[in-house]
Motif scaffolding. Structure first.
Motif, PDB file in Angstrom:
ATOM      1  N   GLN A 143      50.309  40.064  83.974  1.00 15.16           N
ATOM      2  CA  GLN A 143      50.103  41.108  82.965  1.00 15.16           C
ATOM      3  C   GLN A 143      51.049  40.914  81.777  1.00 15.16           C
ATOM      4  O   GLN A 143      50.649  41.094  80.614  1.00 15.16           O
ATOM      5  CB  GLN A 143      50.314  42.487  83.591  1.00 15.16           C
ATOM      6  N   LYS A 144      52.287  40.527  82.064  1.00 16.99           N
ATOM      7  CA  LYS A 144      53.248  40.268  80.988  1.00 16.99           C
ATOM      8  C   LYS A 144      52.800  39.072  80.153  1.00 16.99           C
ATOM      9  O   LYS A 144      52.920  39.065  78.918  1.00 16.99           O
ATOM     10  CB  LYS A 144      54.636  40.011  81.588  1.00 16.99           C
ATOM     11  N   PHE A 145      52.269  38.063  80.831  1.00 15.27           N
ATOM     12  CA  PHE A 145      51.750  36.869  80.152  1.00 15.27           C
ATOM     13  C   PHE A 145      50.611  37.245  79.201  1.00 15.27           C
ATOM     14  O   PHE A 145      50.565  36.790  78.053  1.00 15.27           O
ATOM     15  CB  PHE A 145      51.269  35.865  81.205  1.00 15.27           C
ATOM     16  N   GLN A 146      49.701  38.100  79.664  1.00 11.92           N
ATOM     17  CA  GLN A 146      48.596  38.542  78.818  1.00 11.92           C
ATOM     18  C   GLN A 146      49.119  39.268  77.573  1.00 11.92           C
ATOM     19  O   GLN A 146      48.602  39.075  76.465  1.00 11.92           O
ATOM     20  CB  GLN A 146      47.655  39.459  79.610  1.00 11.92           C
ATOM     21  N   GLY A 147      50.155  40.081  77.771  1.00  7.71           N
ATOM     22  CA  GLY A 147      50.747  40.798  76.638  1.00  7.71           C
ATOM     23  C   GLY A 147      51.395  39.861  75.637  1.00  7.71           C
ATOM     24  O   GLY A 147      51.282  40.058  74.414  1.00  7.71           O
ATOM     25  N   GLU A 148      52.068  38.824  76.139  1.00  8.28           N
ATOM     26  CA  GLU A 148      52.726  37.868  75.252  1.00  8.28           C
ATOM     27  C   GLU A 148      51.710  37.020  74.479  1.00  8.28           C
ATOM     28  O   GLU A 148      51.944  36.656  73.325  1.00  8.28           O
ATOM     29  CB  GLU A 148      53.658  36.953  76.056  1.00  8.28           C
ATOM     30  N   ILE A 149      50.593  36.704  75.110  1.00  3.80           N
ATOM     31  CA  ILE A 149      49.528  35.964  74.413  1.00  3.80           C
ATOM     32  C   ILE A 149      49.014  36.789  73.238  1.00  3.80           C
ATOM     33  O   ILE A 149      48.805  36.280  72.128  1.00  3.80           O
ATOM     34  CB  ILE A 149      48.368  35.623  75.380  1.00  3.80           C
ATOM     35  N   ASP A 150      48.842  38.082  73.468  1.00  7.96           N
ATOM     36  CA  ASP A 150      48.388  38.979  72.397  1.00  7.96           C
ATOM     37  C   ASP A 150      49.444  39.071  71.300  1.00  7.96           C
ATOM     38  O   ASP A 150      49.137  38.976  70.106  1.00  7.96           O
ATOM     39  CB  ASP A 150      48.093  40.359  72.993  1.00  7.96           C
ATOM     40  N   ARG A 151      50.715  39.225  71.701  1.00  6.43           N
ATOM     41  CA  ARG A 151      51.791  39.419  70.719  1.00  6.43           C
ATOM     42  C   ARG A 151      52.080  38.149  69.923  1.00  6.43           C
ATOM     43  O   ARG A 151      52.195  38.179  68.698  1.00  6.43           O
ATOM     44  CB  ARG A 151      53.066  39.882  71.435  1.00  6.43           C
ATOM     45  N   GLN A 152      52.177  37.015  70.617  1.00  2.77           N
ATOM     46  CA  GLN A 152      52.586  35.783  69.947  1.00  2.77           C
ATOM     47  C   GLN A 152      51.427  35.008  69.306  1.00  2.77           C
ATOM     48  O   GLN A 152      51.603  34.367  68.272  1.00  2.77           O
ATOM     49  CB  GLN A 152      53.305  34.857  70.936  1.00  2.77           C
ATOM     50  N   LEU A 153      50.253  35.073  69.932  1.00  2.00           N
ATOM     51  CA  LEU A 153      49.128  34.273  69.437  1.00  2.00           C
ATOM     52  C   LEU A 153      48.026  35.116  68.801  1.00  2.00           C
ATOM     53  O   LEU A 153      47.131  34.573  68.149  1.00  2.00           O
ATOM     54  CB  LEU A 153      48.527  33.441  70.582  1.00  2.00           C
ATOM     55  N   GLY A 154      48.080  36.434  69.023  1.00  2.00           N
ATOM     56  CA  GLY A 154      47.038  37.295  68.464  1.00  2.00           C
ATOM     57  C   GLY A 154      45.691  37.089  69.113  1.00  2.00           C
ATOM     58  O   GLY A 154      44.645  37.329  68.506  1.00  2.00           O
ATOM     59  N   LEU A 155      45.698  36.643  70.376  1.00  2.00           N
ATOM     60  CA  LEU A 155      44.459  36.375  71.099  1.00  2.00           C
ATOM     61  C   LEU A 155      44.434  37.162  72.407  1.00  2.00           C
ATOM     62  O   LEU A 155      45.470  37.612  72.902  1.00  2.00           O
ATOM     63  CB  LEU A 155      44.325  34.876  71.404  1.00  2.00           C
ATOM     64  N   GLU A 156      43.236  37.292  72.963  1.00  4.35           N
ATOM     65  CA  GLU A 156      43.056  38.007  74.224  1.00  4.35           C
ATOM     66  C   GLU A 156      42.766  36.998  75.331  1.00  4.35           C
ATOM     67  O   GLU A 156      41.920  36.121  75.173  1.00  4.35           O
ATOM     68  CB  GLU A 156      41.886  38.987  74.094  1.00  4.35           C
ATOM     69  N   ILE A 157      43.504  37.117  76.439  1.00  2.00           N
ATOM     70  CA  ILE A 157      43.239  36.262  77.598  1.00  2.00           C
ATOM     71  C   ILE A 157      43.024  37.169  78.805  1.00  2.00           C
ATOM     72  O   ILE A 157      43.804  38.092  79.057  1.00  2.00           O
ATOM     73  CB  ILE A 157      44.390  35.250  77.840  1.00  2.00           C
TER      74      ILE A 157
END
Length: 583
Positions: A375-389
């Motif tokens: 879940q933290k990884f998903q949040g970081e992808i959104d924050r750093q890359l602006g993408l949804e995983i």
């Protein structure tokens, strides 16, 4: 009566054809559903009607079917939908059979022991078995109708989105669907539609595929980026009309690695159409959440969301398709490069959080399933890359082989996902696929090779006495060119030559079913068309050494067992524990 299975009692082709046409006229359907109808059923009916000089009246005009655009058969006034084309859009279904498609869609079939098509003639010729064949065909007809009921909304939604008629849109290659959609959007924007130009096929570096961590691993999560390539193309304005070929330097973005440059403003054609598609999908998903499954609109919205998703993800590949009106190698190359950079950054983020990355392919990653870390990884992808995983699957246990794009996982519901292995390939016998599926299940359930190795040894030792049907030994392989054009002597080519001598029309694109027999000579000389042999003719040693053992070894070698150990005598002391390399 509604959903009635109609059987003809006619004794001749002309009576059967007339009776069939009469049923179609009386029922007067808007949609006609088949499974592999464009390749098998309609061509056969047309040829038999022509041979017997019997009118095949199936169109609303009382006329015959005729082959049309994209190779499908057109029935005037009706939409002829081949559900095998629909199955091609179900990427999770690897073997495109009625049974596998029905299973994927959650359709229960009354018979758990379908008759293989290679055994049809044998069943028809035996009066005692004929009734079983009739029952089997009845059940398949009902299954096709149920699959059609699941597919029809998707077909209509894809038709509405692309502007292609329902019978054409499902038969057309994805590139033609995108092409038609983009033409409509160009018209809406008041722009000119470019002519289709003959383009040379120029290869470019594609998506990233990581080397897998070989072996068995427990509790693994699979995560997929949501519309990664379209999102990147929107973010960086990657489009044929924003590509800079001159020395312009203001307000531009240079793509890492390939160094193609694109204007940031104004929005290019691809950004405009992709933004529209992604917004339409978001709106549809939001409406879907507000709609109860019992609401008649629910299945329609679900189909619309799927159609938009398929169209959106196809635009990236379309840019590099030689038949595209908006072809641009630079656009396709840039999108692929941005995808590779994104996956590499995602891997770095995952590792920095303490996650282990087992494998990655195109727009997906496999990591250990620590719920909080994921879940933290998903949040970081959104924050750093602006993408949804998104978390798409959790595997109780997964096995990666030494090869890319070849793995199998045991899901928490007991189902097994198989990707790239013989079990899902069409050029191996049913015997090899069944063996590999059984071995996979045993290994994934047990986390060790002992039971699977014992099973393989036992089967190899007494294959002949198992009395398996002939269909288990048939190998199907597609002709990639006319038979006369082959310079090598391959088993399927030799079988095709023998079929041609007997009057069969075989050419490029046809699947040839053959069996390896006990005849003397080289391998290709031992291949016979499946309909000419019986189980007494089979070279059982060939199937043990070239089908059973290799299919099983592909899995068991990962755990330390060799092919030689698998063909050892059942009573031998060969070590079975092997290495598990479990993560």
């Amino acid at each position: 009566a509604e959903n009635e299975v109609l059987q003809t009692k006619a004794d001749s082709d002309d009576e059967t054809i007339r009776e069939f046409g009469g049923h179609v006229s009386k029922t007067n359907p808007d949609f006609v559903l088949t499974f592999d109808g464009n390749s098998v059923h309609w061509p056969y009916l047309v040829k038999r009607a022509d041979k017997t000089k019997t009118p095949l009246r199936v169109g609303r005009d009382g006329g015959p079917p005729h082959q049309s655009l994209y190779g499908h058969y057109s029935l005037i006034g009706r939409a002829n939908v081949d559900l095998l084309n629909f199955a091609d859009d179900l990427y999770a279904v690897k073997n495109k059979t009625i049974e596998d498609v029905a299973k994927y869609l959650g359709i229960e079939l009354s018979s758990q022991n379908p008759i293989d098509e290679t055994a049809y003639f044998e069943h028809w010729s035996n009066l005692n078995q004929r009734k079983n064949l009739v029952k089997h065909v009845e059940e398949q007809t009902k299954a096709i109708l149920k699959i059609g009921q699941e597919a029809i909304d998707y077909v209509i939604q894809m038709s509405a989105l692309s502007g292609l008629p329902p019978d054409q849109v499902i038969a057309a290659a994805v590139g033609f669907r995108v092409d038609n959609y983009l033409m409509m959007e160009t018209h809406n924007l008041g722009q000119l539609i470019p002519s289709r130009m003959e383009q040379p096929i120029i290869p470019y570096k594609g998506a990233i595929v990581l080397e897998p961590k070989i072996g068995l691993h427990d509790n693994v999560a699979s995560l997929d980026f949501s519309s990664m390539y379209p999102s990147l193309m929107i973010k960086y304005n990657i489009s044929p009309d924003t590509l800079i070929t001159g020395r312009e330097t203001d307000d531009i973005f240079e793509v890492p690695e390939v160094r193609h440059r694109f204007r940031n403003h104004p929005s290019g054609f691809y950004r405009i159409v992709l933004t529209k598609l992604i917004e339409a999908r978001k709106t549809t998903k939001a409406e879907l959440k507000r709609t109860a499954p019992s609401d008649p609109r629910y299945t329609l919205l679900k189909a619309r969301e799927k159609a938009i998703k398929v169209m959106t993800n196809a635009v990236y590949g379309y840019a590099g398709w030689a038949g595209a009106r908006w072809y641009s190698k630079e656009v396709a190359e840039s999108a692929a490069a941005l995808g590779r950079e994104t996956i590499n950054r995602a891997i770095s983020i995952a590792k920095s959080l303490g996650l282990t990355v087992f494998y990655g392919d195109t727009d997906s990653l496999f990591v250990n399933h620590d719920e909080k870390l994921v879940q933290k990884f998903q949040g970081e992808i959104d924050r750093q890359l602006g993408l949804e995983i998104n978390l798409t699957e959790v595997y109780k246990r997964i096995l990666f082989t030494e090869a890319k794009k070849k793995y199998a996982g045991l899901k928490t519901d007991g189902q097994i996902d198989v990707v790239g292995l013989e079990a899902v390939r069409g050029d191996w016998s049913n015997l090899a696929r069944d063996v590999q599926n059984t071995v996979l299940r045993m290994v994934l359930e047990d986390a060790k090779p002992d039971r699977a190795a014992t099973y393989v040894k036992g089967l190899a030792a007494d294959l002949r006495s198992r009395m398996l049907p002939l269909s288990a030994y048939v190998i199907w392989k597609t002709l990639t060119k006319p038979v006369a054009a082959y310079e090598v002597n391959a088993p399927h080519v030799e079988a095709a030559k023998k079929m041609a001598k007997e009057g069969w029309s075989v050419t490029a694109g046809d699947k040839v079913g053959f069996v390896i027999t006990k005849k003397t000579g080289k391998l290709y000389q031992k291949a016979e068309p499946h309909y000419k042999v019986s189980t007494d003719d089979i070279d059982y040693d060939y199937y043990v050494n070239n089908q059973i053992i290799p299919a099983a070894a592909r899995i068991l070698e990962v755990l330390g067992l060799t092919e030689n150990q698998l063909i050892a005598e059942p009573g031998s002391q060969a070590r079975l524990s092997g290495r598990s390399e479990r993560g």
